[in-house]
Write a protein that holds these residues in place. Structure first.
Motif, PDB file in Angstrom:
ATOM      1  N   UNK A 172       0.823  -1.208   0.000  1.00  0.00           N
ATOM      2  CA  UNK A 172       0.000   0.000   0.000  1.00  0.00           C
ATOM      3  C   UNK A 172       0.858   1.259   0.000  1.00  0.00           C
ATOM      4  N   UNK A 173       1.847   1.324   0.904  1.00  0.00           N
ATOM      5  CA  UNK A 173       2.676   2.531   0.992  1.00  0.00           C
ATOM      6  C   UNK A 173       3.525   2.706  -0.265  1.00  0.00           C
ATOM      7  N   UNK A 174       4.041   1.611  -0.810  1.00  0.00           N
ATOM      8  CA  UNK A 174       4.875   1.703  -2.001  1.00  0.00           C
ATOM      9  C   UNK A 174       4.105   2.180  -3.212  1.00  0.00           C
ATOM     10  N   UNK A 175       2.936   1.600  -3.439  1.00  0.00           N
ATOM     11  CA  UNK A 175       2.120   1.979  -4.597  1.00  0.00           C
ATOM     12  C   UNK A 175       1.651   3.423  -4.474  1.00  0.00           C
ATOM     13  N   UNK A 178      15.115  23.762 -21.550  1.00  0.00           N
ATOM     14  CA  UNK A 178      13.820  23.085 -21.433  1.00  0.00           C
ATOM     15  C   UNK A 178      13.990  21.572 -21.399  1.00  0.00           C
ATOM     16  N   UNK A 179      14.857  21.039 -22.228  1.00  0.00           N
ATOM     17  CA  UNK A 179      15.103  19.593 -22.220  1.00  0.00           C
ATOM     18  C   UNK A 179      15.708  19.152 -20.893  1.00  0.00           C
ATOM     19  N   UNK A 180      16.643  19.957 -20.389  1.00  0.00           N
ATOM     20  CA  UNK A 180      17.258  19.650 -19.097  1.00  0.00           C
ATOM     21  C   UNK A 180      16.210  19.687 -17.997  1.00  0.00           C
ATOM     22  N   UNK A 181      15.349  20.696 -18.031  1.00  0.00           N
ATOM     23  CA  UNK A 181      14.309  20.837 -17.003  1.00  0.00           C
ATOM     24  C   UNK A 181      13.356  19.648 -17.024  1.00  0.00           C
ATOM     25  N   UNK A 182      12.957  19.219 -18.223  1.00  0.00           N
ATOM     26  CA  UNK A 182      12.045  18.076 -18.324  1.00  0.00           C
ATOM     27  C   UNK A 182      12.719  16.798 -17.812  1.00  0.00           C
ATOM     28  N   UNK A 183      13.975  16.619 -18.170  1.00  0.00           N
ATOM     29  CA  UNK A 183      14.702  15.432 -17.717  1.00  0.00           C
ATOM     30  C   UNK A 183      14.850  15.416 -16.197  1.00  0.00           C
ATOM     31  N   UNK A 184      14.902  16.596 -15.593  1.00  0.00           N
ATOM     32  CA  UNK A 184      15.096  16.668 -14.137  1.00  0.00           C
ATOM     33  C   UNK A 184      13.897  16.146 -13.358  1.00  0.00           C
ATOM     34  N   UNK A 185      12.741  15.998 -14.023  1.00  0.00           N
ATOM     35  CA  UNK A 185      11.531  15.514 -13.348  1.00  0.00           C
ATOM     36  C   UNK A 185      11.496  13.993 -13.215  1.00  0.00           C
ATOM     37  N   UNK A 186      12.399  13.321 -13.915  1.00  0.00           N
ATOM     38  CA  UNK A 186      12.366  11.860 -14.023  1.00  0.00           C
ATOM     39  C   UNK A 186      12.466  11.166 -12.663  1.00  0.00           C
ATOM     40  N   UNK A 187      13.231  11.704 -11.736  1.00  0.00           N
ATOM     41  CA  UNK A 187      13.491  11.018 -10.472  1.00  0.00           C
ATOM     42  C   UNK A 187      12.410  11.128  -9.421  1.00  0.00           C
ATOM     43  N   UNK A 188      11.298  11.812  -9.715  1.00  0.00           N
ATOM     44  CA  UNK A 188      10.279  12.067  -8.692  1.00  0.00           C
ATOM     45  C   UNK A 188       9.601  10.813  -8.126  1.00  0.00           C
ATOM     46  N   UNK A 189       9.344   9.762  -8.908  1.00  0.00           N
ATOM     47  CA  UNK A 189       8.743   8.557  -8.294  1.00  0.00           C
ATOM     48  C   UNK A 189       9.572   8.000  -7.147  1.00  0.00           C
ATOM     49  N   UNK A 190      10.899   8.081  -7.247  1.00  0.00           N
ATOM     50  CA  UNK A 190      11.758   7.620  -6.154  1.00  0.00           C
ATOM     51  C   UNK A 190      11.893   8.687  -5.075  1.00  0.00           C
ATOM     52  N   UNK A 191      11.893   9.940  -5.488  1.00  0.00           N
ATOM     53  CA  UNK A 191      12.072  11.026  -4.523  1.00  0.00           C
ATOM     54  C   UNK A 191      11.015  11.009  -3.426  1.00  0.00           C
ATOM     55  N   UNK A 235      13.045  -0.644   1.690  1.00  0.00           N
ATOM     56  CA  UNK A 235      13.525  -1.865   1.039  1.00  0.00           C
ATOM     57  C   UNK A 235      12.578  -2.342  -0.053  1.00  0.00           C
ATOM     58  N   UNK A 236      11.277  -2.133   0.172  1.00  0.00           N
ATOM     59  CA  UNK A 236      10.307  -2.585  -0.815  1.00  0.00           C
ATOM     60  C   UNK A 236      10.238  -1.645  -2.023  1.00  0.00           C
ATOM     61  N   UNK A 237      10.232  -0.341  -1.795  1.00  0.00           N
ATOM     62  CA  UNK A 237       9.856   0.601  -2.835  1.00  0.00           C
ATOM     63  C   UNK A 237      10.995   1.037  -3.732  1.00  0.00           C
ATOM     64  N   UNK A 238      12.237   1.025  -3.236  1.00  0.00           N
ATOM     65  CA  UNK A 238      13.342   1.630  -3.987  1.00  0.00           C
ATOM     66  C   UNK A 238      13.482   1.029  -5.391  1.00  0.00           C
ATOM     67  N   UNK A 239      13.496  -0.279  -5.487  1.00  0.00           N
ATOM     68  CA  UNK A 239      13.708  -0.911  -6.798  1.00  0.00           C
ATOM     69  C   UNK A 239      12.567  -0.612  -7.753  1.00  0.00           C
ATOM     70  N   UNK A 240      11.322  -0.633  -7.247  1.00  0.00           N
ATOM     71  CA  UNK A 240      10.171  -0.391  -8.117  1.00  0.00           C
ATOM     72  C   UNK A 240      10.090   1.079  -8.514  1.00  0.00           C
ATOM     73  N   UNK A 241      10.385   1.964  -7.582  1.00  0.00           N
ATOM     74  CA  UNK A 241      10.327   3.399  -7.893  1.00  0.00           C
ATOM     75  C   UNK A 241      11.421   3.780  -8.884  1.00  0.00           C
TER      76      UNK A 241
END
Length: 468
Positions: A139-142, A407-420, A445-451
């Motif tokens: 639940x928390x991971x999803x 703009x391309x750099x800014x868009x790419x910077x959003x990629x890490x948010x699921x893990x953040x 431990x559960x979420x890092x790999x999936x995020x």
């Protein structure tokens, strides 16, 4: 010398906010002001700050009124039928419950506040997970991953920070990223389906005799949201686990009453007006009919006036959301000092030059890809403030030297948010694990790999669609 001072200023800022020695707002103001004096340009500090504040005012206005707007929509019950519908859809099937968790978290994330999203999601879903003895880290991971993808909304934080740091228009960053983010959200739904099948295989499909509809006690508990174990119990009336499950006591914490069906702020007669207003507002934002700050300013004013025509009620709603508004808008204006000094003194130019000189020639034209990959670990190990205000400007300058647009750099910077969103530096994640009674280490431990996988899906989609 400017290169060393620039990196030292960023490192000082990161260390102090990560160690919680200073608040982000204080650090964004005081540290660059001090370094501006070190550089010998203290006399120009005022000019740097005024220029920064002038350029950031639209972003601050957007965040302020977006928080008010979606806060009011939650207050008046716009999302309540969606929550009830998801609960009825889930019934006692673990697969449906996990998928429903992802859908609910994604929908509620429209308000742009992670804490609110987790409060409402856990309030609605925790009793089902607890009663059916499902894995709470699922639940928390999803929920965290769905919120992480949706956190890229212009009023969610990262996009506004990227726009602020690089002095870009938030809609120019976000709107082209929608297809890649949609793929990322679809990836979260697919993952929730896979995890739900695992839970179904482990537990089977249980029967609760339509608990959500026929048992008043259960309905009362589900729409409330407690912070701790209470003395309320719901007896299993079907062929499920055959045990009683303690559910949260809704009196433990008044802050967790987001789904209370009897709250005074509900406006059921205005439901369709509010739904139409929200759809129109989001459509206008995507179609760029008006600047986003103007849209949310008009939307918030209209929502308050129609739903709460009496002045005391309007003041109460504004007061209820004032803390979030102040924190976010204050951060934006404080960032004007940091970015103003970094750019005005020339430190960012010297750092970018050093970075460009040390990047292999073959990687220069791919700085957007490099930024996307770096955003995954960097936004986990540092706050969004640190990454977007400290690191992103340097990456953007380095990219420009190789013909890669900001703009391309800014868009790419959003990629890490699921893990953040599962980072130990994000306060909202403690709301999530605390309400779900999950150890933070277990969640991590559960979420890092999936995020991380979800982040790579977003990055891959962005590259495939030519967005990044």
């Amino acid at each position: 010398m400017l290169t060393i001072l620039g990196f030292t200023m960023i490192a000082t800022f990161l260390v102090l906010i990560m160690l919680k020695k200073m608040s982000p707002i204080a650090a964004l103001v005081l540290i660059p002001a001090l370094f501006c004096v070190f550089v010998g340009k203290g006399g120009k500090l005022g000019d740097y700050v005024i220029d920064g504040v002038t350029s950031l005012a639209p972003t601050a206005a957007m965040l302020m009124f977006a928080i008010v707007y979606f806060g009011v929509m939650i207050d008046v019950g716009l999302f309540d039928p969606i929550v009830r519908g998801i609960l009825k859809f889930c019934k006692a099937d673990p697969l449906r419950i996990v998928v429903g968790t992802a859908v609910l978290a994604a929908i509620v994330s429209l308000d742009g506040d992670g804490s609110t999203t987790f409060m409402i999601t856990v309030s609605a879903m925790y009793p089902l997970y607890k009663r059916l003895k499902m894995s709470l880290v699922v639940m928390t991971g999803v929920a965290a991953m769905a919120n992480g993808v949706m956190n890229t909304l212009p009023w969610g934080g990262p996009t506004a920070r990227a726009a602020t740091a690089l002095k870009l228009n938030a809609s120019d960053i976000f709107v082209p990223m929608i297809p890649a983010l949609a793929v990322g959200l679809l990836g979260v739904f697919v993952l929730s389906y896979v995890l739900g099948r695992r839970e179904r295989k482990r537990l089977g499909v249980l029967t609760l005799d339509e608990v959500l509809v026929e048992e008043p006690e259960t309905e009362t508990v589900l729409v409330g949201a407690g912070g701790g174990e209470g003395n309320k119990q719901v007896r299993n009336g079907g062929s499920g686990s055959g045990t009683d499950a303690e559910l949260p006591d809704e009196e433990d914490d008044e802050g967790f009453q987001g789904l209370d069906p009897h709250r005074a702020t509900l406006r059921p007669k205005l439901y369709w007006f509010n739904a139409l207003l929200t759809v129109t507002l989001l459509t206008a934002m995507i179609m760029e009919w008006l600047p986003i700050p103007v849209l949310f300013l008009l939307g918030a004013a209209l929502a308050l006036t129609v739903n709460f025509p009496h002045m005391p009620d309007q003041k109460a709603r504004l007061g209820a959301h004032a803390e979030n508004v102040l924190n976010v808008s204050g951060m934006v204006f404080a960032a004007a000092v940091f970015t103003g000094v970094l750019q005005g003194t020339g430190m960012v130019d010297h750092m970018a030059t050093w970075l460009v000189d040390n990047i292999p020639d073959g990687m220069g034209p791919h700085m957007a890809f490099v930024t996307g990959v770096l955003s995954i670990p960097l936004t986990y190990f540092m706050s969004n403030d640190g990454f977007y205000f400290g690191i992103l400007p340097v990456l953007a300058e380095a990219g420009q030297a190789h013909g890669v647009s900001s703009l391309e750099i800014a868009r790419a910077s959003l990629v890490g948010q699921p893990l953040h969103m599962s980072s130990p530096l994000v306060p909202a994640v403690y709301v999530l694990v605390g309400m779900a009674k999950v150890e933070f280490g277990d969640h991590t431990r559960f979420v890092v790999k999936w995020a991380a996988l979800t982040s790579l899906v977003v990055l891959g989609a962005g590259i495939l669609f030519g967005i990044i």
